[in-house]
Design a protein around this motif. Structure first.
Motif, mmCIF file in Angstrom:
data_model
loop_
_atom_site.group_PDB
_atom_site.id
_atom_site.type_symbol
_atom_site.label_atom_id
_atom_site.label_comp_id
_atom_site.label_asym_id
_atom_site.label_seq_id
_atom_site.Cartn_x
_atom_site.Cartn_y
_atom_site.Cartn_z
ATOM 1 N N ILE A 78 0.847 -1.193 0.000
ATOM 2 C CA ILE A 78 0.000 0.000 0.000
ATOM 3 C C ILE A 78 0.883 1.243 0.000
ATOM 4 N N PRO A 79 1.046 1.892 -1.139
ATOM 5 C CA PRO A 79 1.768 3.174 -1.150
ATOM 6 C C PRO A 79 0.914 4.268 -0.532
ATOM 7 N N LYS A 80 1.522 5.401 -0.272
ATOM 8 C CA LYS A 80 0.764 6.517 0.280
ATOM 9 C C LYS A 80 -0.269 6.997 -0.736
ATOM 10 N N PRO A 81 -1.438 7.460 -0.268
ATOM 11 C CA PRO A 81 -2.467 7.969 -1.194
ATOM 12 C C PRO A 81 -1.914 9.074 -2.079
ATOM 13 N N GLY A 82 -2.379 9.093 -3.333
ATOM 14 C CA GLY A 82 -1.896 10.087 -4.276
ATOM 15 C C GLY A 82 -2.939 11.138 -4.606
ATOM 16 N N LYS A 83 -2.538 12.113 -5.407
ATOM 17 C CA LYS A 83 -3.423 13.211 -5.770
ATOM 18 C C LYS A 83 -3.991 13.061 -7.174
ATOM 19 N N SER A 84 -3.262 12.354 -8.043
ATOM 20 C CA SER A 84 -3.646 12.330 -9.448
ATOM 21 C C SER A 84 -4.209 10.981 -9.874
ATOM 22 N N PHE A 85 -5.490 10.927 -10.182
ATOM 23 C CA PHE A 85 -6.070 9.716 -10.749
ATOM 24 C C PHE A 85 -5.523 9.471 -12.161
ATOM 25 N N ALA A 86 -5.238 10.556 -12.863
ATOM 26 C CA ALA A 86 -4.747 10.418 -14.234
ATOM 27 C C ALA A 86 -3.441 9.630 -14.266
ATOM 28 N N GLY A 87 -2.487 9.999 -13.417
ATOM 29 C CA GLY A 87 -1.198 9.313 -13.401
ATOM 30 C C GLY A 87 -1.322 7.864 -12.979
ATOM 31 N N CYS A 88 -2.109 7.615 -11.932
ATOM 32 C CA CYS A 88 -2.248 6.259 -11.404
ATOM 33 C C CYS A 88 -2.967 5.347 -12.395
ATOM 34 N N VAL A 89 -4.054 5.831 -12.984
ATOM 35 C CA VAL A 89 -4.822 5.020 -13.929
ATOM 36 C C VAL A 89 -4.000 4.731 -15.183
ATOM 37 N N ARG A 90 -3.340 5.746 -15.718
ATOM 38 C CA ARG A 90 -2.541 5.535 -16.926
ATOM 39 C C ARG A 90 -1.402 4.546 -16.670
ATOM 40 N N TYR A 91 -0.748 4.671 -15.534
ATOM 41 C CA TYR A 91 0.342 3.739 -15.212
ATOM 42 C C TYR A 91 -0.154 2.302 -15.219
ATOM 43 N N ASN A 92 -1.303 2.064 -14.626
ATOM 44 C CA ASN A 92 -1.791 0.691 -14.485
ATOM 45 C C ASN A 92 -2.428 0.151 -15.764
ATOM 46 N N VAL A 93 -3.204 0.969 -16.460
ATOM 47 C CA VAL A 93 -3.952 0.487 -17.620
ATOM 48 C C VAL A 93 -3.092 0.413 -18.879
ATOM 49 N N GLN A 94 -2.186 1.364 -19.035
ATOM 50 C CA GLN A 94 -1.414 1.441 -20.271
ATOM 51 C C GLN A 94 -0.096 0.681 -20.229
ATOM 52 N N LYS A 95 0.166 -0.009 -19.159
ATOM 53 C CA LYS A 95 1.377 -0.821 -19.091
ATOM 54 C C LYS A 95 1.264 -1.983 -20.058
ATOM 55 N N LYS A 96 2.383 -2.418 -20.606
ATOM 56 C CA LYS A 96 2.393 -3.503 -21.587
ATOM 57 C C LYS A 96 1.744 -4.764 -21.004
ATOM 58 N N ASP A 97 0.855 -5.378 -21.774
ATOM 59 C CA ASP A 97 0.150 -6.617 -21.415
ATOM 60 C C ASP A 97 -0.791 -6.442 -20.218
ATOM 61 N N ALA A 98 -1.100 -5.190 -19.844
ATOM 62 C CA ALA A 98 -2.050 -4.965 -18.751
ATOM 63 C C ALA A 98 -3.441 -5.429 -19.174
ATOM 64 N N GLU A 99 -4.192 -5.962 -18.215
ATOM 65 C CA GLU A 99 -5.536 -6.481 -18.498
ATOM 66 C C GLU A 99 -6.500 -6.004 -17.412
ATOM 67 N N ILE A 100 -7.528 -5.251 -17.823
ATOM 68 C CA ILE A 100 -8.535 -4.799 -16.859
ATOM 69 C C ILE A 100 -9.428 -5.984 -16.507
ATOM 70 N N LEU A 101 -9.454 -6.341 -15.219
ATOM 71 C CA LEU A 101 -10.241 -7.492 -14.770
ATOM 72 C C LEU A 101 -11.612 -7.084 -14.245
ATOM 73 N N TYR A 102 -11.697 -5.884 -13.667
ATOM 74 C CA TYR A 102 -12.937 -5.529 -12.943
ATOM 75 C C TYR A 102 -13.038 -4.017 -12.832
ATOM 76 N N ALA A 103 -14.233 -3.506 -12.991
ATOM 77 C CA ALA A 103 -14.481 -2.076 -12.818
ATOM 78 C C ALA A 103 -15.849 -1.885 -12.183
ATOM 79 N N ASP A 104 -15.905 -1.097 -11.141
ATOM 80 C CA ASP A 104 -17.158 -0.818 -10.441
ATOM 81 C C ASP A 104 -17.279 0.684 -10.246
ATOM 82 N N GLY A 105 -18.278 1.294 -10.900
ATOM 83 C CA GLY A 105 -18.508 2.726 -10.744
ATOM 84 C C GLY A 105 -17.733 3.583 -11.706
#
Length: 327
Positions: free
Chosen positions: A5-32
């Motif tokens: 658990i890293p410290k909470p961040g301020k930017s959803f844009a940075g966090c989402v892009r890092y996780n979704v746009q990484k090579k071979d990343a696969e979205i498993l679940y989304a709620d809301g």
């Protein structure tokens, strides 16, 4: 299973892009949140955070990792189920969640991005979250019959960040230092040299020590929170027992040296008082070790030469005396 658990961040844009746009990343679940486009996902997170504009660090991010030994039994559905159980036990409820699986490591792992502003605009607390994380991760590992690491020695330190990194640094430093000291005061001195603080907790109204905590940088943990073996009772007992064992070992070494010297002294005395060695052979004695073939010694005297000379003159072998010490 292990949660980071890293410290909470301020930017959803940075966090989402890092996780979704990484090579071979696969979205498993989304709620809301929408998962069709990255910009839609970011916009949905940011829209809800406006319900609580005073919360600056609204970005929650958790990485769940499993052992490579579990790779064969972990499919996407099981990872989603375990992740949702984890969120429930961590009290991360009624909020937007995105789960993304990464495949850039040998071990199975996924990332959870969630909004710390829940659907009612209330803040999801992260107080003592790291402590609860340890209990929840272990409980779910046991429940789902996943591989349970045998110790902290197998953890890849280079992959750790933030609070987990500090905790393992403390664990390693305390374990190493505790092997070099004879009491807790000496341990405190050794740790201070490394910039690690050590503080006792006393029983109310007395000087009886009940616990110990360790601190580095801005972090402070009870010994038992770092590892159960580092509670005050177990740590002090371990150091005390090791010191006793060292003293006993030194005593045995001194006794051995004394016995060896005595055996050598007895040998020389016996040699001087008799025509040949007539020592009692005790298989358990120090002297018996010296009498083994690998310790055999040829004792040469002037009398040997005299007797060999007489044997050559026909006096017979019965008059010869063999002074070789052998088994």
């Amino acid at each position: 299973m292990m949660g980071k658990i890293p410290k909470p961040g301020k930017s959803f844009a940075g966090c989402v892009r890092y996780n979704v746009q990484k090579k071979d990343a696969e979205i498993l679940y989304a709620d809301g949140v929408r998962a069709d486009q990255v910009n839609h996902t970011i916009a949905d997170f940011n829209m809800q955070r406006k319900l609580n504009p005073d919360l600056g660090n609204a970005v929650g991010h958790i990485a769940l990792s499993w052992s490579p030994n579990d790779a064969g039994k972990l499919n996407n559905d099981l990872m989603i189920n375990i992740a949702n159980e984890y969120l429930y036990k961590m009290k991360i409820l009624d909020t937007q969640v995105l789960m993304v699986r990464h495949k850039d490591r040998d071990h199975p792992h996924l990332h959870i991005v969630y909004n710390r502003v829940n659907n009612q605009g209330q803040t999801i607390s992260d107080k003592f979250q790291w402590k609860l994380n340890i209990k929840v991760a272990k409980a779910l590992t046991l429940k789902h019959d996943m591989y349970l690491s045998k110790g902290k020695e197998q953890v890849n330190r280079q992959q750790l960040k933030g609070i987990d990194k500090v905790k393992y640094e403390l664990y390693d430093a305390i374990k190493i230092a505790s092997q070099k000291v004879n009491n807790m005061d000496e341990l405190q001195q050794q740790l201070q040299k490394q910039g690690i603080g050590m503080l006792y907790k006393y029983k109310s109204g007395s000087r009886e020590i009940q616990g110990v905590s360790f601190g580095k940088d801005d972090y402070k943990f009870k010994g038992s929170e770092i590892d159960r073996s580092l509670s005050y009772g177990k740590l002090s007992h371990s150091i005390e027992q090791r010191a006793i064992q060292q003293q006993e070992q030194k005593l045995r070494q001194r006794q051995f040296v004394g016995q060896l010297r005595g055996a050598v002294r007895s040998y020389h005395q016996g040699e001087a008082m008799s025509k040949g060695p007539t020592f009692h052979r005790d298989n358990n004695s120090i002297l018996s070790i010296l009498l083994e073939p690998q310790f055999s010694v040829q004792v040469s005297t002037d009398e040997d030469a005299y007797r060999r000379k007489k044997r050559k003159k026909g006096k017979g072998p019965g008059h010869d005396q063999d002074y070789r010490i052998s088994r």
